[in-house]
Design an enzyme around this catalytic site. Structure first.
Site, short mmCIF file in Angstrom:
data_model
loop_
_atom_site.label_atom_id
_atom_site.label_comp_id
_atom_site.label_asym_id
_atom_site.label_seq_id
_atom_site.Cartn_x
_atom_site.Cartn_y
_atom_site.Cartn_z
N ASN A 36 8.59 5.97 5.13
CA ASN A 36 9.96 6.51 5.16
C ASN A 36 9.98 7.93 5.74
OD1 ASN A 36 10.57 4.25 3.34
ND2 ASN A 36 9.53 5.53 1.82
N GLY A 73 0.80 -1.22 0.00
CA GLY A 73 0.00 0.00 0.00
C GLY A 73 0.83 1.27 0.00
N GLU A 132 0.26 6.11 7.29
CA GLU A 132 1.68 6.42 7.09
C GLU A 132 2.09 7.65 7.90
OE1 GLU A 132 3.09 4.00 5.90
OE2 GLU A 132 1.34 3.09 4.93
N GLU A 186 2.86 -1.67 13.80
CA GLU A 186 1.74 -1.85 12.87
C GLU A 186 0.39 -1.97 13.57
OE1 GLU A 186 2.11 -0.97 10.05
OE2 GLU A 186 4.23 -1.24 9.60
N MET A 214 4.51 3.34 2.25
CA MET A 214 5.64 3.17 3.16
C MET A 214 5.97 4.49 3.85
SD MET A 214 7.77 1.19 4.52
CE MET A 214 8.91 1.78 5.75
C1 7MF Z 1 -2.89 0.77 6.05
O1 7MF Z 1 2.50 -0.74 7.25
C2 7MF Z 1 -2.73 -0.41 6.73
C3 7MF Z 1 -1.74 -1.29 6.37
C4 7MF Z 1 4.62 -1.83 5.41
C5 7MF Z 1 3.90 -2.22 4.15
C6 7MF Z 1 2.02 -0.19 4.97
O2 7MF Z 1 2.94 1.35 6.54
C7 7MF Z 1 2.95 -0.01 6.14
C8 7MF Z 1 4.41 -0.39 5.82
C9 7MF Z 1 2.04 -3.90 4.17
C10 7MF Z 1 0.73 -4.25 4.37
C11 7MF Z 1 -0.20 -3.30 4.75
C12 7MF Z 1 0.18 -1.97 4.93
C13 7MF Z 1 1.53 -1.60 4.73
C14 7MF Z 1 2.47 -2.58 4.34
C15 7MF Z 1 -0.86 -1.00 5.33
C16 7MF Z 1 -1.02 0.19 4.68
C17 7MF Z 1 -2.02 1.07 5.04
N1 7MF Z 1 5.23 -0.13 7.00
BR1 7MF Z 1 3.25 -5.19 3.66
ZN ZN Z 2 2.13 0.42 8.70
#
Ligand code: 7MF
Ligand code: ZN
Length: 883
Positions: free
Chosen positions: A274, A270, A307, A329, A272
């Site tokens: 950073n 989705g 994010e 997360e 990142m």
């Molecule tokens: C909302 O978590 C909920 C989950 C890792 C990549 C985005 O910000 C993140 C990253 C994965 C799976 C789901 C999400 C993300 C990742 C996500 C995005 C938006 N740190 Br793999």
């Molecule tokens: Zn996340």
């Protein structure tokens, strides 16, 4: 791809790093096929590490090493270091307090189809480093507990890469010979390398600003490809909403002067977080009313929020190791859920989240890949970005919020931020802070992090008319999961309310002396526990697990009448909806059995009466109203079955849908006509509610197969000014026999061929159709010029949608769906292991099907296991699901 026998990493083996890196100076000379990286690190021995010799081992994969030097001396010669496929060991590093290590290497971004590390997307260079992608850029201590200050210089061609971005603040820039220029970025915050990012390309920038609570002015920038400049307004507004919300709800202010978001077309997930430079899948940035649905608008705001919220829950305070992933997360998903609930409708958001949890996370927790929210072992960390870590992790945080109350929760989170700002910590540290700030004991509650599987609560009730008491007995049981045969009881908050027969609130008075309230939270801590309520003049109806207060399965005898009562009278919006779902679910379950036994299907009129009553009550929150009128999804019904029968589920559910359409046709027509407007697609709650309820009505009416309704959907499709209405109408046309089906699909393609995200919808819609020709269509679409197996969004929209959202056709008894999926996984294995691994989801649940399908699915998993140069990603999922 590298190991014949990949090794398992264990949480119990965690040890602190032998070395620390304090500053990182990176210089990138950017080229599509040959990017040169020069890295200058200040390194020291970790005073907290008592072990280790003179050598230093860095992680690095597929890197062309050019030179190494220590303390700016001569290049190390061959005998002083050892390079393997995934590491670099320097045999002897200086034994002084701090030393400088310089490394130069080259990589080929264009050849990087795995989209991890530095890669190319539509001519733009970009990075993805979480979890272990930085090691594909340069040699480093690629682990989150090594935090350093990064300074990054980017050098590139002015025409190809007019925009050069990295984390932090732009501190210097200038020109170079040969039409090149350079920019230096400095990130003043310590961070682990997984938060590093760079972007270089021809991008347009949309700018705005935000004034923080302490009065600082933050510059906000969204970078996209030139033709997408008019689709950034919603993302920008969402960012400002998120920044304000985090100040108001958590007291958290943004810390840099600049916040950048870049949207890229090729992205494994989705988005990142950073530091200061978020990189997003275009899907979660770009929106215009005519190209994005209301659901897209909601998801964009949610992901932008997610994010952004990571800046505190993830970046300022990060994870000690990847087993602690849910620390950032789970908490951040909880935060984005609350944000979206506040922005839209709390009731609707909770139902949507629970729906997803119960259909997908519960399936994961009951399958061969079940693991605790804090896993204790993995082969490939990318496989552990799971629904369990994210969604169940968020439920754990939500239970704390429920038990401590919003003020107690805030005290706990304030203490967590105060204690750990700038650190890399564990899930335990988070619970410790919640405990300390509230003076509570969460010892037993911690088991939620270590114990896999969905607990089952069985509820019994006993009303004693003479004593005017109601005793509720709750038994908890958690089924075994791989590697965890026996389970300990969990600490489970169960919110409960009581309702008298006339619909009025009955008092909740636990113990004869306690005071009464409208609702109480039962603290379930034992395998079996009784709770007695006093002063109940008559037997009340029990509304239990309100708001879905814990991620559990509830088993409770309920008559259809009682469910219909709750659907009318429960004051808890979640449980009111849940009662309707259970009512419909029970009726469909009966019809499934009838269909399997070859009996003619006959509707139980109680569902008609119940839905008629919902229609008559005309709920004000139109989105919630639409949910009350929805039927449980095929995947939810499948979750409830011992042996999943996709055909029976489909037939029984369609039968109920069609019968409701026939018997409530006047009501649905009125709804449609009342709420159908010629709308431009404004994203406000009134307009989204109107569209949702009228499209639900059109969905039912489309089952009638009559000409006037076919004309309604066709007219809506051709005249819609917003994507919500256009797509809803097209879905009805595609999922029912409609004379203009192909014409509409062709017209949609012509209209939107230049818009990749809309074409994804076009692929998905066809892949999820329940019409008989679907598999042939999917095969044809695989050869469509717009299909591109190198683009994860396309893969998900066709292969993912077919295998994960079309159970009827994917599970065709002749195995064609399984073979097709395995073929694609084998192909993807070498191109993009992360995406390949995610595509296996549909095959991992093979034990849930009949024995013939089990054999067929297993055969495909076994075939996948024989893939030449199988990636760790695919190997781990395939081998664990076969165990
Ligand atoms: C909302 O978590 C909920 C989950 C890792 C990549 C985005 O910000 C993140 C990253 C994965 C799976 C789901 C999400 C993300 C990742 C996500 C995005 C938006 N740190 Br793999
Ligand atoms: Zn996340």
């Amino acid at each position: 791809m590298r190991d014949a026998n990949p090794q398992t990493i264990f949480l119990k083996d965690y040890s602190v790093p032998e070395y620390l890196i304090h500053t990182v100076d990176l210089t990138f000379t950017l080229n599509e096929e040959n990017t040169r990286i020069s890295s200058r690190l200040t390194v020291s021995r970790n005073p907290n590490c008592k072990t280790g010799g003179k050598s230093l081992t860095l992680a690095g994969e597929n890197l062309r090493l050019l030179r190494i030097s220590l303390n700016d001396g001569n290049d190390l010669t061959k005998g002083h270091y050892l390079q393997t496929q995934d590491s670099l060991t320097i045999y002897e590093v200086p034994q002084q307090q701090q030393f400088i290590l310089t490394i130069e290497n080259e990589i080929n971004p264009k050849a990087n189809t795995a989209l991890e590390g530095l890669y190319l997307s539509n001519g733009m260079l970009c990075t993805q480093c979480e979890a272990e992608g930085f090691r594909k850029i340069t040699y480093f201590l690629d682990r989150p507990d090594v935090m350093a200050k990064f300074t990054t210089t980017l050098i590139g061609d002015k025409d190809r890469y007019p925009v050069l971005l990295s984390n932090g603040n732009k501190i210097a820039y200038g020109d170079k010979p040969d039409n090149c220029h350079w920019v230096t970025w400095e990130d003043p915050f310590n961070k682990p390398c997984y938060l590093f990012a760079l972007v270089a390309g021809r991008l347009v920038c949309i700018e705005d600003s935000f004034k923080t609570m302490s009065g600082r002015n933050i510059s906000l920038q969204i970078y996209v490809e030139k033709e997408d400049g008019d689709k950034c307004g919603h993302a920008m507004q969402s960012l400002k909403n998120a920044m304000l919300w985090d100040e108001q709800k958590f007291g958290r202010e943004y810390d840099l002067d600049l916040y950048m978001i870049v949207a890229v077309s090729h992205f494994n997930m989705g988005a990142m977080e950073n530091k200061g430079l978020n990189i997003f899948n275009t899907k979660f940035v770009l929106a215009r009313p005519d190209t994005a649905t209301d659901a897209d608008y909601e998801h964009i705001e949610g992901v932008i929020g997610h994010e952004y919220f990571h800046n505190w829950t993830g970046n300022r305070i990060t994870c000690r190791d990847w087993f602690q992933l849910s620390l950032k997360e789970g908490f951040t998903v909880f935060r984005d859920q609350e944000f979206t609930g506040d922005r839209t409708s709390k009731a609707v958001k909770r139902i949507e989240d629970v729906n997803m949890l119960r259909t997908r996370q519960f399936a994961e927790d009951a399958g061969p890949l079940a693991h605790p929210v804090r896993p204790d072992a993995y082969i490939e960390i990318n496989n552990f970005y799971t629904l369990t870590v994210y969604e169940k992790g968020a439920e754990i945080v939500r239970m704390l919020h429920t038990m401590l109350g919003s003020e107690g929760f805030r005290k706990g989170s304030d203490l967590y931020f105060a204690r750990h700002d700038g650190q890399a910590v564990t899930c335990d540290d988070f619970i410790n802070a919640m405990e300390a700030a509230n003076g509570v004991d969460l010892t037993q509650f911690r088991r939620w992090y270590s114990q896999a599987g969905t607990p089952q609560l069985t509820v019994f009730q006993n009303y004693d008319a003479a004593a005017q008491t109601l005793t509720i007995r709750i038994c908890q049981h958690c089924p075994s999961t791989p590697g965890q045969a026996l389970k300990d009881p969990l600490h489970i908050p169960v919110t409960i309310g009581l309702i008298y027969q006339d619909g009025s609130v009955a008092p909740c008075q636990l113990g004869s002396a306690a005071h009464a309230s409208n609702e109480v939270i039962l603290q379930l801590t034992q395998s079996e526990q009784d709770f007695t309520f006093h002063h109940l003049a008559e037997r009340p109806v029990v509304s239990i697990l309100r708001g879905f207060s814990a991620p559990v399965k509830l088993i409770m005898e309920r008559s259809l009448q009682e469910l219909a009562f709750l659907l009318s009278y429960d004051s808890d919006t979640f449980n009111r909806w849940e009662a309707g779902q259970q009512l419909a679910g029970k009726i469909i379950a009966g019809l499934i059995a009838d269909w399997q036994n070859g009996k003619a299907l006959k509707i139980n009129p109680i569902i008609i009466t119940a839905y008629k009553k919902v229609l008559a009550q005309a709920e004000k929150d139109l989105s919630y109203f639409a949910l009350l009128l929805g039927l449980p999804s095929e995947s939810y019904l499948a979750e409830q079955m011992q042996v999943i029968d996709v055909e029976a589920i489909h037939e029984a559910r369609e039968f109920v849908k069609q019968t409701l359409a026939e018997q409530l046709q006047a009501e649905f027509k009125t709804l449609y006509l009342n709420y159908h407007r010629d709308e431009s697609g404004l994203f406000d709650s009134d307009a989204t509610g109107r569209r949702r309820i009228k499209n639900i009505a059109l969905g039912y009416l489309s089952k009638l197969g009559c000409q006037d309704i076919q004309q309604w959907s066709e007219r809506q499709f051709y005249t819609a000014k917003n994507m919500t209405d256009q797509l809803a109408a097209l879905a009805d046309i595609v999922n029912n026999p409609h004379p203009a089906r192909q014409q509409c699909l062709d017209s949609f393609y012509r209209q939107w061929h230049a818009d990749a995200l809309v074409i994804d919808k076009w692929f998905s819609l066809q892949a999820t159709s329940c019409m008989p020709d679907t598999f042939a269509t999917v095969q044809t679409l695989m050869t469509h010029p717009a299909f591109d197996i190198r683009n994860p969004n396309r893969v998900r929209s066709l292969i993912g949608a077919f295998s994960q959202a079309n159970p009827l056709h994917f599970h065709a008894a002749n195995s064609q769906g399984y073979k097709f999926l395995a073929d694609q996984i084998i192909l993807l294995n070498s191109l993009n292991p992360q995406v390949a691994s995610r595509m296996m989801t549909a095959l991992t649940s093979w034990r849930r099907y009949d024995s013939i399908r089990q054999t067929l699915m297993k055969a495909q998993l076994e075939r996948i296991m024989t893939t030449e140069a199988i990636s760790r990603d695919v190997y781990e999922v395939a081998s664990k699901s076969l165990l």
